[in-house]
Design an enzyme around this catalytic site. Structure first.
Site, PDB file in Angstrom:
ATOM      1  N   VAL A   1      23.359  -0.596  98.474  1.00 11.18           N
ATOM      2  CA  VAL A   1      22.032  -0.379  97.884  1.00 11.18           C
ATOM      3  C   VAL A   1      22.124  -0.223  96.371  1.00 11.18           C
ATOM      4  O   VAL A   1      21.275  -0.708  95.628  1.00 11.18           O
ATOM      5  CB  VAL A   1      21.354   0.853  98.520  1.00 11.18           C
ATOM      6  CG1 VAL A   1      20.054   1.179  97.807  1.00 11.18           C
ATOM      7  CG2 VAL A   1      21.105   0.594 100.005  1.00 11.18           C
TER       8      VAL A   1
ATOM      9  N   GLY B   1      30.140  11.324 108.988  1.00 10.19           N
ATOM     10  CA  GLY B   1      30.770  10.035 109.253  1.00 10.19           C
ATOM     11  C   GLY B   1      30.600   9.643 110.707  1.00 10.19           C
ATOM     12  O   GLY B   1      31.344  10.073 111.574  1.00 10.19           O
TER      13      GLY B   1
ATOM     14  N   CYS C   1      31.263   7.134  92.345  1.00  6.04           N
ATOM     15  CA  CYS C   1      30.729   6.269  91.280  1.00  6.04           C
ATOM     16  C   CYS C   1      31.832   5.829  90.319  1.00  6.04           C
ATOM     17  O   CYS C   1      32.820   6.540  90.123  1.00  6.04           O
ATOM     18  CB  CYS C   1      29.662   7.016  90.488  1.00  6.04           C
ATOM     19  SG  CYS C   1      28.262   7.517  91.475  1.00  6.04           S
TER      20      CYS C   1
ATOM     21  N   ASN D   1      21.716  15.128  95.672  1.00  2.19           N
ATOM     22  CA  ASN D   1      22.914  14.343  95.399  1.00  2.19           C
ATOM     23  C   ASN D   1      22.759  13.704  94.024  1.00  2.19           C
ATOM     24  O   ASN D   1      21.722  13.099  93.725  1.00  2.19           O
ATOM     25  CB  ASN D   1      23.075  13.268  96.481  1.00  2.19           C
ATOM     26  CG  ASN D   1      24.302  12.397  96.283  1.00  2.19           C
ATOM     27  OD1 ASN D   1      24.316  11.508  95.442  1.00  2.19           O
ATOM     28  ND2 ASN D   1      25.322  12.629  97.082  1.00  2.19           N
TER      29      ASN D   1
ATOM     30  N   ASN E   1      26.510  -1.159 103.542  1.00  2.00           N
ATOM     31  CA  ASN E   1      25.406  -1.164 102.595  1.00  2.00           C
ATOM     32  C   ASN E   1      25.924  -1.185 101.170  1.00  2.00           C
ATOM     33  O   ASN E   1      27.013  -0.685 100.872  1.00  2.00           O
ATOM     34  CB  ASN E   1      24.497   0.051 102.813  1.00  2.00           C
ATOM     35  CG  ASN E   1      24.909   1.246 101.976  1.00  2.00           C
ATOM     36  OD1 ASN E   1      24.513   1.363 100.808  1.00  2.00           O
ATOM     37  ND2 ASN E   1      25.734   2.124 102.557  1.00  2.00           N
TER      38      ASN E   1
ATOM     39  N   SER F   1      23.081  11.894 102.219  1.00  2.00           N
ATOM     40  CA  SER F   1      22.387  11.284 101.089  1.00  2.00           C
ATOM     41  C   SER F   1      22.292   9.772 101.245  1.00  2.00           C
ATOM     42  O   SER F   1      23.245   9.109 101.622  1.00  2.00           O
ATOM     43  CB  SER F   1      23.135  11.620  99.792  1.00  2.00           C
ATOM     44  OG  SER F   1      22.598  10.907  98.712  1.00  2.00           O
TER      45      SER F   1
ATOM     46  N   THR G   1      23.800   7.357 109.218  1.00  2.00           N
ATOM     47  CA  THR G   1      23.376   6.090 109.811  1.00  2.00           C
ATOM     48  C   THR G   1      22.471   6.292 111.018  1.00  2.00           C
ATOM     49  O   THR G   1      21.547   5.503 111.250  1.00  2.00           O
ATOM     50  CB  THR G   1      24.617   5.266 110.211  1.00  2.00           C
ATOM     51  OG1 THR G   1      25.396   5.016 109.029  1.00  2.00           O
ATOM     52  CG2 THR G   1      24.235   3.945 110.838  1.00  2.00           C
TER      53      THR G   1
END
Length: 309
Positions: free
Chosen positions: A77, A248, A135, A105, A75, A27, A271
């Protein structure tokens, strides 16, 4: 044609989600999938995991959002997305034209928000829900749901109560005991696990003498985190009975195979999508070569082979 290409040798069943290949997309690194349709055949991806989706549209964080590191990237974002209603009305109809499972997600700031999102996404065309528990929990002073077993359990229960879809919980590595978190969400009803999410890191511009990222800290991903991710999958696979999506730092087929041997049923490429948009398809081809070289009939024969007997 795609099914004939793989002859079922790479097919896996992830908590009821039937995947032609064991490769999905992490995601946040693959948009909503449609953005990659010019680069690869989306039907050759085991499942399309779309970017984090929230109840309302989000503009994301201010300032610089990404920076390269020696072996990956950082990141912050900030879950920029057009919101769940836009996804349901504009994006999902297009995804339904593609013969690949769709995993959404979801992210929220309270367990109740997660529950509402799950209910909205309990529709045809959505094959699974992946919970982003990294989160912040606004009711608990901003502590991430994924660092507290009790909070994580609340979220999983809220989602399970509002959906008929398989529920996948994405675990944060930023904890003392990843196995404790895995067992907690499994007991709460999670049908599968994703691990790992990004590690927290930062970069400082020594000329400006200030953090590079607008949010100061961000999520570290890429090859640098792979040994940690493999270790965590290996530990968790020995303790849980539900399937695992390993992720990962997977950059090629050899990296993906490590996760399968460590006990993962599926893997997610993140990535690497930025460097090679066709990587999900390329990895599948590489896995087939590995199976042939070692005399295995299908991918399921190698899952967990490195675990203690």
């Amino acid at each position: 044609m795609v099914k004939a290409l793989y002859e079922g040798r790479l097919a896996v069943n992830l908590a009821g989600i039937k995947m032609l290949t064991p490769i999905t997309t992490a995601s946040g690194t693959f948009g909503f999938g449609l953005e990659f349709s010019d680069f690869l055949d989306l039907e050759k991806v085991g499942a399309i995991t779309v970017k984090g989706t929230t109840l309302e549209p989000r503009s994301g964080n201010q300032g610089q959002r990404a920076v390269e590191t020696p072996a990956g990237m950082l990141n912050c974002v900030g879950l920029e997305n057009p919101g769940v209603q836009y996804f349901l009305e504009q994006t999902l109809p297009e995804l339904k034209k593609i013969n690949s499972p769709v995993i959404v997600n979801i992210a929220g700031s309270t367990p109740e928000e997660y529950g509402v999102l799950a209910a909205k996404l309990d529709v045809d065309g959505v094959d699974g829900v992946e919970i982003n528990i990294s989160c912040p929990n606004v009711k608990q002073g901003g502590i991430a749901f994924g660092t507290c077993p009790t909070s994580a359990v609340e979220v999983v229960k809220a989602v399970k109560a509002n959906t008929s879809k398989p529920v996948i919980t994405k675990l944060s590595p930023n904890v003392t005991d990843i196995v404790e978190m895995a067992l907690a969400v499994e007991a709460a009803g999670s049908d599968a696990l994703s691990l790992i999410n990004t590690l927290v890191g930062m970069k400082i511009d020594i000329e400006r003498k200030a953090p590079v990222l607008g949010n100061v800290m961000g999520g570290l991903s890429g090859p640098a985190v792979r040994p940690i991710a493999v270790r965590m999958v290996y530990q968790v696979a020995q303790q849980v009975k539900i399937p695992i999506i390993g992720m990962g730092g997977i950059m090629n087929a050899e990296d993906a195979i490590e996760f399968f041997l460590a006990g993962a049923t599926s893997v997610a490429v993140g990535t690497a999508n930025f460097r090679e948009p066709r990587i999900a398809e390329t990895i599948s081809t590489g896995i087939l070569s590995y199976l042939d070289r070692h005399g295995f009939k299908n991918i399921n024969e190698i899952i967990g082979l490195a675990l203690p007997k």
